[in-house]
Design a protein around this motif. Sequence first.
Motif: not given
Length: 236
Positions: A13-19, A41-43, A201-210
Amino acid sequence: ILIAHELGHRIIAAQYKFDIGLPNIIPSITQGLAGTITPLKSSPPNNKALFDFSIAGPLTGLATSIMLLVTGTQLTQIMSLDSSLPVLPVDLVRASSLGGGIVEYFLGKVAVLPNQGSNAFLELHPFAIAGFVGCLINALALLPLGHTDGGRVSLAMFGRRGAFVTKLFTTLLLTLAGLFGLDDMNILLAYVLYTLIWQRELEGPIRNEVDEIDFSRGLLGIIGAILVGLILIPML
């Protein structure tokens, strides 16, 4: 073991910079604890980040658990007969082909003979017990259900439609295993019940699912699935 699991998540998480938040504990009627789920906490930025984050915790936990199990069974071998050691039910040890196989390799077939009854217990060094339970916990975490680690891995590998189908198939398979005598300790059935209630439910949307994950990550996901099978399929 849980610290190692959580540390794997937090490094990625620290490497990819999301909370991420604090882990939520999953109780178990069999081993007391069925693992933890670390909320996002963030995508994450993309599927690669989601995959790396999700698989890092269980694989780190499994590596730690297997190391402790091997070390603990070796220590059990050399301890004196009058040593007072904690115990595991033999039926629980036999619930894992990999874990039970390691115990059988070091302590002999007599230690894990089948059909000994519910009152049969095996004395093991605390390291071995921690390692064995850790294997179960981290293998359960990798099952592709809801927004557990395995559910997130499945989402990153197969997309939302594929992850939903995988979840349904896994739920059906584990339920049948519990109902038809392949889960004597009710480990799988209890976990399925938990996911049906709190992990629908599945995990919420992430910024780029493509963007898809690469071949090496797909191969790592397959290796993880094989490990889960070896751990959660009972000894014959």
